[in-house]
Design a protein around this motif. Structure first.
Motif, short mmCIF file in Angstrom:
data_model
loop_
_atom_site.label_atom_id
_atom_site.label_comp_id
_atom_site.label_asym_id
_atom_site.label_seq_id
_atom_site.Cartn_x
_atom_site.Cartn_y
_atom_site.Cartn_z
N THR A 168 0.85 -1.19 0.00
CA THR A 168 0.00 0.00 0.00
C THR A 168 0.88 1.24 0.00
OG1 THR A 168 -1.78 -1.14 1.18
CG2 THR A 168 -1.80 1.26 1.24
N LEU A 169 0.63 2.12 -0.95
CA LEU A 169 1.35 3.38 -1.06
C LEU A 169 0.41 4.49 -0.64
CD1 LEU A 169 2.77 2.72 -4.65
CD2 LEU A 169 3.92 2.27 -2.47
N LYS A 170 0.87 5.36 0.26
CA LYS A 170 0.03 6.45 0.77
C LYS A 170 0.81 7.75 0.77
CE LYS A 170 -2.57 3.67 4.08
NZ LYS A 170 -2.92 3.49 5.49
N SER A 171 0.14 8.83 0.43
CA SER A 171 0.70 10.17 0.54
C SER A 171 -0.47 11.12 0.68
CB SER A 171 1.53 10.52 -0.70
OG SER A 171 2.07 11.83 -0.57
N GLY A 172 -0.57 11.77 1.84
CA GLY A 172 -1.71 12.65 2.10
C GLY A 172 -3.00 11.86 2.03
N SER A 173 -3.95 12.33 1.23
CA SER A 173 -5.24 11.64 1.12
C SER A 173 -5.24 10.59 0.00
CB SER A 173 -6.35 12.66 0.86
OG SER A 173 -6.14 13.31 -0.39
N GLU A 174 -4.15 10.48 -0.73
CA GLU A 174 -4.06 9.50 -1.81
C GLU A 174 -3.49 8.18 -1.32
OE1 GLU A 174 -2.64 10.66 -5.75
OE2 GLU A 174 -2.27 12.64 -4.86
N SER A 175 -4.01 7.07 -1.83
CA SER A 175 -3.43 5.77 -1.53
C SER A 175 -3.84 4.77 -2.61
CB SER A 175 -3.84 5.26 -0.15
OG SER A 175 -5.18 4.85 -0.15
N VAL A 176 -3.01 3.76 -2.77
CA VAL A 176 -3.31 2.66 -3.67
C VAL A 176 -2.69 1.40 -3.08
CG1 VAL A 176 -1.28 2.97 -5.16
CG2 VAL A 176 -3.31 1.87 -6.08
N THR A 177 -3.40 0.30 -3.18
CA THR A 177 -2.90 -1.00 -2.72
C THR A 177 -2.77 -1.91 -3.93
OG1 THR A 177 -3.91 -0.76 -0.55
CG2 THR A 177 -3.35 -2.99 -1.23
N MET A 178 -1.60 -2.53 -4.06
CA MET A 178 -1.36 -3.43 -5.18
C MET A 178 -0.84 -4.75 -4.64
SD MET A 178 0.13 -0.82 -8.00
CE MET A 178 -0.75 -1.59 -9.34
N GLU A 179 -1.17 -5.84 -5.34
CA GLU A 179 -0.75 -7.18 -4.93
C GLU A 179 0.11 -7.80 -6.02
OE1 GLU A 179 -3.59 -9.68 -2.97
OE2 GLU A 179 -4.94 -7.96 -2.67
N PRO A 180 1.43 -7.59 -5.94
CA PRO A 180 2.30 -8.21 -6.94
C PRO A 180 2.20 -9.73 -6.89
CG PRO A 180 3.49 -6.54 -5.68
CD PRO A 180 2.18 -6.78 -4.98
N PRO A 181 2.23 -10.38 -8.05
CA PRO A 181 2.21 -11.84 -8.06
C PRO A 181 3.54 -12.40 -7.56
CG PRO A 181 2.57 -11.01 -10.27
CD PRO A 181 2.30 -9.81 -9.39
N ALA A 182 3.62 -13.70 -7.47
CA ALA A 182 4.83 -14.36 -6.95
C ALA A 182 6.04 -14.08 -7.82
CB ALA A 182 4.59 -15.86 -6.84
N SER A 183 5.85 -13.89 -9.13
CA SER A 183 6.99 -13.67 -10.04
C SER A 183 6.71 -12.52 -11.01
CB SER A 183 7.29 -14.94 -10.83
OG SER A 183 7.70 -15.97 -9.97
N PRO A 184 6.67 -11.29 -10.53
CA PRO A 184 6.48 -10.17 -11.46
C PRO A 184 7.77 -9.92 -12.24
CG PRO A 184 6.88 -9.32 -9.27
CD PRO A 184 6.80 -10.82 -9.15
N THR A 185 7.68 -9.15 -13.30
CA THR A 185 8.87 -8.71 -14.03
C THR A 185 9.50 -7.57 -13.24
OG1 THR A 185 7.89 -9.30 -16.15
CG2 THR A 185 9.71 -7.73 -16.19
N PHE A 186 10.81 -7.65 -13.02
CA PHE A 186 11.55 -6.63 -12.27
C PHE A 186 12.45 -5.89 -13.25
CE2 PHE A 186 15.16 -5.74 -9.13
CZ PHE A 186 14.55 -4.60 -8.61
N GLU A 187 12.19 -4.61 -13.43
CA GLU A 187 12.97 -3.80 -14.36
C GLU A 187 13.80 -2.79 -13.58
OE1 GLU A 187 12.10 -0.39 -17.73
OE2 GLU A 187 10.63 -1.99 -17.48
N VAL A 188 15.07 -2.71 -13.91
CA VAL A 188 15.98 -1.74 -13.29
C VAL A 188 16.62 -0.94 -14.42
CG1 VAL A 188 18.03 -1.43 -11.86
CG2 VAL A 188 16.46 -3.31 -11.38
N LYS A 189 16.59 0.39 -14.27
CA LYS A 189 17.17 1.27 -15.28
C LYS A 189 18.05 2.30 -14.62
CE LYS A 189 13.13 2.15 -17.87
NZ LYS A 189 12.38 3.07 -18.73
N ALA A 190 19.18 2.58 -15.23
CA ALA A 190 20.03 3.71 -14.87
C ALA A 190 19.98 4.65 -16.07
CB ALA A 190 21.45 3.27 -14.58
#
Length: 95
Positions: A36-58
């Motif tokens: 769950t991500l919260k900031s002020g009055s905004e929030s969202v809850t997400m349920e990542p699966p067991a094996s999501p795609t993980f992307e890393v960028k520089a």
């Protein structure tokens, strides 16, 4: 495919504060819990699966002959209707 931003937060933080946020997310992932991500009055809850795609960028944004803005981005991706995620074959190493 159009992108819909469900939540966004951007603020200056110390390295220690950022590490604490990342640890909290890592703990949720380890436990298989929703994030769950919260900031002020905004929030969202997400349920990542067991094996999501993980992307890393520089990235570097800006002119090729001058100072720019550097970033490291971490992203988890999965299809809304796919509980398994996509398994990439490249092994990420962080040193």
């Amino acid at each position: 495919m159009p992108e819909e931003v469900l939540f966004k937060s951007e603020s200056d933080q110390t390295r220690e504060e950022i590490a604490s946020y990342l640890r909290s997310v890592a703990d949720k992932l380890d436990q298989g819990d929703a994030v769950t991500l919260k900031s002020g009055s905004e929030s969202v809850t997400m349920e990542p699966p067991a094996s999501p795609t993980f992307e890393v960028k520089a990235e570097r944004e800006g002119p090729t002959d001058g100072a720019g803005e550097l970033s490291i981005e971490f992203e988890l991706e999965w299809d809304e209707n796919d509980s398994e995620g996509d398994n990439g074959n490249d092994q990420l190493e962080i040193e």
